[in-house]
Design a protein around this motif. Structure first.
Motif, PDB file in Angstrom:
ATOM      1  N   ASN A 836     -16.226  51.319  27.356  1.00 41.39           N
ATOM      2  CA  ASN A 836     -16.717  49.940  27.167  1.00 41.39           C
ATOM      3  C   ASN A 836     -15.694  49.007  27.787  1.00 41.39           C
ATOM      4  O   ASN A 836     -14.538  48.996  27.392  1.00 41.39           O
ATOM      5  CB  ASN A 836     -16.873  49.631  25.673  1.00 41.39           C
ATOM      6  N   THR A 838     -14.853  44.989  29.461  1.00 40.19           N
ATOM      7  CA  THR A 838     -15.252  43.561  29.470  1.00 40.19           C
ATOM      8  C   THR A 838     -14.470  42.890  30.573  1.00 40.19           C
ATOM      9  O   THR A 838     -13.233  43.026  30.640  1.00 40.19           O
ATOM     10  CB  THR A 838     -14.935  42.901  28.131  1.00 40.19           C
ATOM     11  N   GLU A 840     -14.244  39.290  33.224  1.00 36.86           N
ATOM     12  CA  GLU A 840     -14.664  37.896  33.359  1.00 36.86           C
ATOM     13  C   GLU A 840     -15.599  37.772  34.527  1.00 36.86           C
ATOM     14  O   GLU A 840     -15.597  38.572  35.457  1.00 36.86           O
ATOM     15  CB  GLU A 840     -13.447  37.014  33.570  1.00 36.86           C
ATOM     16  N   GLU A 841     -16.320  36.779  34.477  1.00 38.94           N
ATOM     17  CA  GLU A 841     -17.248  36.481  35.567  1.00 38.94           C
ATOM     18  C   GLU A 841     -16.440  36.266  36.841  1.00 38.94           C
ATOM     19  O   GLU A 841     -15.360  35.714  36.813  1.00 38.94           O
ATOM     20  CB  GLU A 841     -18.067  35.234  35.218  1.00 38.94           C
ATOM     21  N   ALA A 937     -24.089  42.639  33.584  1.00 41.68           N
ATOM     22  CA  ALA A 937     -23.808  43.311  32.314  1.00 41.68           C
ATOM     23  C   ALA A 937     -24.889  44.352  32.037  1.00 41.68           C
ATOM     24  O   ALA A 937     -26.050  44.159  32.418  1.00 41.68           O
ATOM     25  CB  ALA A 937     -23.729  42.283  31.213  1.00 41.68           C
ATOM     26  N   VAL A 968     -20.683  47.574  30.275  1.00 42.98           N
ATOM     27  CA  VAL A 968     -19.983  46.463  30.942  1.00 42.98           C
ATOM     28  C   VAL A 968     -20.443  45.141  30.292  1.00 42.98           C
ATOM     29  O   VAL A 968     -21.653  44.873  30.218  1.00 42.98           O
ATOM     30  CB  VAL A 968     -20.263  46.449  32.450  1.00 42.98           C
ATOM     31  N   ASN A 969     -19.438  44.339  29.849  1.00 45.13           N
ATOM     32  CA  ASN A 969     -19.685  42.989  29.295  1.00 45.13           C
ATOM     33  C   ASN A 969     -19.056  41.966  30.224  1.00 45.13           C
ATOM     34  O   ASN A 969     -17.910  42.162  30.675  1.00 45.13           O
ATOM     35  CB  ASN A 969     -19.080  42.859  27.895  1.00 45.13           C
ATOM     36  N   ILE A 970     -19.746  40.867  30.519  1.00 46.27           N
ATOM     37  CA  ILE A 970     -19.300  39.815  31.437  1.00 46.27           C
ATOM     38  C   ILE A 970     -19.005  38.572  30.613  1.00 46.27           C
ATOM     39  O   ILE A 970     -19.894  38.074  29.883  1.00 46.27           O
ATOM     40  CB  ILE A 970     -20.344  39.519  32.521  1.00 46.27           C
ATOM     41  N   LEU A 971     -17.771  38.038  30.729  1.00 46.42           N
ATOM     42  CA  LEU A 971     -17.408  36.786  30.045  1.00 46.42           C
ATOM     43  C   LEU A 971     -17.682  35.620  30.981  1.00 46.42           C
ATOM     44  O   LEU A 971     -17.255  35.647  32.146  1.00 46.42           O
ATOM     45  CB  LEU A 971     -15.924  36.813  29.652  1.00 46.42           C
TER      46      LEU A 971
END
Length: 1056
Positions: A836, A838, A840-841, A937, A968-971
């Motif tokens: 997992n 994360t 940033e954009e 994401a 994948v998480n995008i901030l």
């Protein structure tokens, strides 16, 4: 006074001087013959007077020179070792003492084992040791090779005769030796008396004789001559009565010892010769002898007058023959006869003989006695002797009267007829022998034949008259001119009739009529008168050869295999007769001839033994004539046909035909009979096959693209010359209708592919090898799964028949080999670890795909990245199993082509694409998504397909597998100066890149100006010690990434 002093001084010197002992022995080497008497003397000096010396004898063998063997001692009775003790006890070895200090060792019969080094030792008798106490000598024992021979005999001589005797003496001694040879006479009356030496040739080649014979050898009446290398001849002229006795030859072999003396090694005598001498007597006697005194007219008379006297050859006798007071002949000392007047003509006609057969025998022989020859015969002998006064006196004696009676001829002859056989075979000879007994005069013989047919007259075959002349009858004159009729007179009473090449017409009763004749009258008028006659007969049967002529054929091997041999024997009866020879022909009918055509005309002649004994080959040759031999027995009754390495062409029926021929007396030929033997059937079969192929069943498993090897082993074969054809078959699946031919290997080695090899395109991959004459290997290169099946080989055994044609003997299949070609085992495994992350954009997303295990080292992979965007992210599903939408992000095929497969990504992997693919190792794949967006994401995973290249160079997918999820998480991004600058590329370069080159150019210009002004104002430097102003390069620090903009700063101390 002076004399006394001198004597005292001498005594003192004698007391001081001590004698020194010295032992001496006979010097060697001593060479003696085996069995002879050997003596070795030993002396000792220098000892104290008054003491008797002892002697001890020992020897040392050449093989053991250091070991002493004791023999004998004068002091000790049991001194000898066991090897010599018995001979010492038997007095065969003893010591003879000559004096107190001298002794001799005697070996009466030396043996070969006595050869060695002999030592004579004298024990000390002086109380102190001074000098030598022993001495040695070498004894060599050689074989006794002397031979003396003279034939034992008893001789009777007359006083005054000459005697010659020869003695053979030889030896083979290698050493230098001399011989002495002599003749001796021993008196027969006194055996104990010593022999009298006649003459001897000494070892120095000097002749000597005994006392009584010295004068005779000087006068030449006694001689000893060496006539050859081994012969010695004794000659005694004018023998005397004292020469009577036993004569023998004696030879001695001498050798010279090292001290110069001669030693008689061996002495041998010949056998005794008994000599008897009759004293001379001048009287003589006469005796007339004859075999019988009653004769028949025509018989011969022999009278012998024998003079019995001594020394007849040296006396002079004349002999007179007298018949009824009429002189017949006188023979003087010269042996020339003087005939009486009535006997001159008779002697000239060869009917009288007077001769001297020997010095004391005179012969009178009268041929063909007459009646007038009856009467008294006397032999008168006269000796003429010379008196001491030189006058001659005659002394005569006459024999007793010998009454001879001659009777008139009376014939008692009897004739007998014999034959070699009463029954002869036609062509054989007829031998008739007519023997006449009790004959006194010449004979004449008449041969006659009475045929069995009474109508034919008596035929005269031949006749022999009393003079031996032969006359043939008119019927047989022509045959006799060709040698078929032969009449001989073997002896005076034996006559033969030989009829060669008997004919049937020669059968009948043969008569032999013998007539005895005597001759009357005298030369030149002589007449023959018949005395008597006798005849004998014998019946002769002539058996025609046609009656017993028969032919038979036989064979021990009616059935044979190819390449074997067979013999055919044609037996012709009766036995061969050169006058009635037989011609034999071997005939042959091939087996290919139909049964309904088997008649005599179909048989072909193979070979003919002609009547002359030559060979004539026919039109039918077996095996081209190279494997057929013929021979016949010595008696020409067995005719053999031998065929070696038989083939199909030699199979069939054989028979032999024989033609009997008769040779006429004029050397022309006529055919007598013709016979044909029984049929002989010869079958030539193929040999029984012994072909065996290994039948072990087996199962083999191979991976695709491997090399498959299948063996075909021939365990046994019929012949060493066998050749093989090998056929490889494959059965695709159980229950298939027929096996497919894959490959055929001819016996010549040629390859022929089957239809299956063409259909399955196996020509390039299949390979056959012959590793040995009995081992064949089938190889499938780059095996495919379609090659799975059951394989076996079929072996054909081929042999060459004797004609060179090849034929297939048998077929034999091998065991089955089950071949399974499978794909590699699936071992594909993609790392399933879930992660997992994360980001940033606008940042980068790094996705990895690891393949820790693969099925084959040659595997290639197609890699796909998928993303699932699900409404409910909390649900844990396996990749590709979720309910959300699955979207292909990126794909690369096994052929390294992007976008390959069913994956169609939204963004193509172009130069300016946000997607960046990399493969760091063969099992590590990575995908980077740059400038991440909120829409990126989701749950990412990679899908891997494993591909392999099959043997046909086609790729196939072996297995698939998915990796674990990467969430994948995008901030979202907050706007800052940093983000604004980095968001615009032109603005970023204007702020962070362009100022640096400009500043660098200004700095360089400043340094150049500064350097120029320093050169121009050197005088101003340091006048007042004020330092110049220097400007240092400012420190620049910047980050090459958009996240760290470049910074320009001046640090303290930059300006001095």
């Amino acid at each position: 006074m002076a004399t006394g002093a001198l004597l005292l001084a001498c005594a003192l010197l004698a007391g001081v001087a001590v004698a020194q002992r010295v032992v001496t022995v006979q010097s060697g080497p001593l060479i003696r013959t085996e069995g002879s008497h050997v003596t070795i003397w030993c002396n000792v000096t220098g000892y104290k007077e008054g003491r008797e010396q002892d002697f001890e004898w020992s020897m040392y063998l050449p093989t053991v020179p250091d070991r002493e063997i004791r023999i004998i001692s004068t002091a000790q009775s049991n001194y000898a070792y066991a090897v010599y003790s018995q001979r010492v006890n038997d007095k065969e070895i003893f010591v003879e003492r000559l004096s107190r200090d001298s002794a001799v060792l005697h070996i009466t019969k030396v043996q070969a084992k006595d050869q060695g080094l002999f030592e004579c030792y004298t024990p000390n008798t002086d109380g102190q040791y001074l000098g030598s106490y022993s001495a040695r000598t070498n004894l060599t024992v050689i074989a006794d090779s002397l031979t003396v021979s003279a034939p034992p005999q008893t001789l009777s001589k007359v006083e005054g005769d000459t005697l010659q005797l020869t003695c053979e003496v030889s030896r083979t001694t290698e050493q230098h030796t001399h011989l002495s040879v002599g003749w001796y006479l021993r008196s027969p009356e006194d055996a104990a008396a010593p022999p009298q030496e006649l003459v001897t040739l000494s070892r120095d080649f000097v002749l000597r004789s005994g006392g009584p014979y010295r004068q005779r050898i000087t006068a030449g009446d006694l001689r000893l001559d060496k006539t050859s290398a081994t012969a010695y001849r004794l000659t005694i002229h004018k023998l005397q009565p004292i020469d009577q006795g036993l004569l023998y030859c004696q030879a001695t072999e001498w050798i010279q010892d090292p001290d110069g003396s001669w030693f008689a090694m061996t002495r041998k005598q010949s056998d005794k010769i008994q000599l008897r001498i009759q004293p001379t007597d001048r009287d003589f006697s006469i005796q007339v002898s004859t075999e019988r005194r009653s004769f028949t007219v025509g018989e011969p008379l022999e009278l012998r007058c024998t003079i019995e006297a001594q020394n007849v050859p040296e006396r002079f006798f004349s002999v007179s023959w007298v018949f009824s007071s009429s002189p017949v002949a006188v023979v003087g000392p010269s042996a020339v006869p003087a005939l009486g007047p009535d006997y001159v003509a008779r002697e000239a006609a060869g009917l009288m003989t007077v001769r001297k057969e020997s010095p004391n025998v005179h012969l009178l022989k009268l041929q063909r006695l007459h009646i007038a020859d009856s009467g008294k015969y006397i032999c008168r002998v006269t000796e003429r002797e010379k008196t001491p006064t030189g006058d001659f006196i005659d002394r005569s004696k006459r024999s007793r009267n010998v009454q001879i009676t001659v009777q008139q001829l009376k014939s008692n002859i009897t004739a007998s007829l014999s034959t070699n056989s009463s029954e002869v075979l036609e062509g054989d000879p007829i031998q008739l022998t007519c023997t006449v007994r009790f004959t006194t005069g010449p004979l004449s013989v008449v041969w006659q034949l009475i045929s069995k047919q009474e109508t034919e007259p008596i035929q005269e075959v031949a006749s022999v008259d009393q003079d031996g002349a032969i006359i043939h009858g008119p019927t047989y004159k022509e045959r006799s001119s060709y040698g078929d009729i032969r009449v001989e007179k073997l002896r005076a009473d034996t006559f033969t009739l030989s009829i060669y090449n008997a004919l049937p017409g020669d059968e009948g009763q043969y008569y032999c009529t013998a007539t005895e004749w005597f001759q009357i009258g005298s030369e030149p008028e002589l007449n023959w008168e018949k005395m008597g006659e006798s005849s004998a007969n014998r019946t002769i049967n002539v058996k025609t050869v046609e009656s017993s002529f028969m032919v038979s054929a036989s064979s021990r091997t009616p059935s044979i295999n190819f390449g074997e041999s067979f013999d055919l024997l044609c037996l012709v009866k009766p036995r061969h007769n050169p006058r009635v020879p037989t011609s034999v022909t071997w005939r042959f009918l091939p087996a290919s001839t139909r049964a309904d055509d088997e008649d005599q005309g179909d048989f072909k002649d193979l070979v003919t033994f002609t009547r002359e004994g030559t060979l004539q080959w026919g039109e039918q040759l077996l095996g081209l004539g190279t494997r057929t031999t013929v021979d016949r027995s010595h008696s020409n009754t067995n005719f053999r046909l031998s065929v070696t390495r038989a083939g199909r062409r030699e199979a069939g029926k054989y028979q032999c035909t024989a033609v009997l021929w008769r040779r006429n007396y004029d050397n022309s030929w006529s055919k007598v009979a013709n016979r044909t033997s029984n049929l002989l059937g010869i079958s030539v079969l193929q040999p029984e096959s012994r072909l065996k192929v290994q039948k072990n069943n087996q199962s083999l498993v191979y991976l695709e693209d491997s090399r498959v090897r299948i063996n075909c082993s021939i365990t046994t074969q019929t012949s060493q010359d066998s050749q093989h054809a090998v056929l490889w078959y494959v059965r695709r699946a159980a229950g298939s209708e027929a096996d497919e031919l894959l490959l055929r290997i001819e016996r010549s080695g040629a390859f022929e592919y089957g239809a299956y090899a063409d259909e399955e395109r196996l020509r390039r991959r299949v390979q056959s090898e012959r590793l040995s004459p009995r081992l064949y290997v089938l190889t499938l290169n780059r095996a495919e799964s379609s090659d799975s099946g059951t394989y076996y080989c079929l072996v054909e055994e081929w042999l060459s028949d004797p004609d060179g044609a090849w034929y297939r003997l048998s077929r034999e299949s091998s065991g089955y080999t089950q071949v399974l070609v499978r794909q590699p085992e699936v071992r594909l495994h993609v790392e399933e670890h879930e992660s997992n992350i994360t980001v940033e954009e606008s940042s980068s997303i790094r996705l990895g795909c690891s393949i820790p295990s693969q099925s084959s080292p040659d595997s290639r992979f197609s890699v796909f990245w998928y993303v699932e965007r699900s409404v409910d992210d909390d649900v844990e599903d396996q990749p590709g199993e979720g309910d959300g939408e699955r979207e292909c992000v990126f794909s690369i095929g096994h052929d390294a082509i992007f976008g390959n497969g069913n994956c169609s990504p939204r963004e193509e992997a172009e130069l300016n694409s946000r997607l960046q693919f990399e493969r760091t190792t063969s099992d590590q794949y990575g995908l980077t998504i740059r400038e991440a967006r909120p829409t990126d994401a989701g749950r990412y995973y990679c899908h891997v397909e494993e591909w392999l290249l099959n043997p046909r160079n086609s790729w196939y997918r072996l297995a698939t597998n998915n990796s674990g999820f990467t969430i994948v998480n995008i901030l979202p991004q907050v706007s800052t100066i940093h983000s604004v600058v980095c968001s615009n590329e032109s603005f970023f370069y204007f702020i962070f890149f362009y100022p640096f080159p400009i500043f660098g150019i200004l700095l360089i210009a400043l340094l150049l100006v500064r350097f120029k002004s320093r050169n121009n104002n050197k005088s101003q430097e340091g006048k007042n010690g004020a330092p110049l102003l220097w400007i240092k390069e400012p420190h620049l620090s910047y980050s090459p990434t958009c996240l760290d903009p470049p910074a320009l700063s001046l640090h303290p101390g930059s300006v001095d």
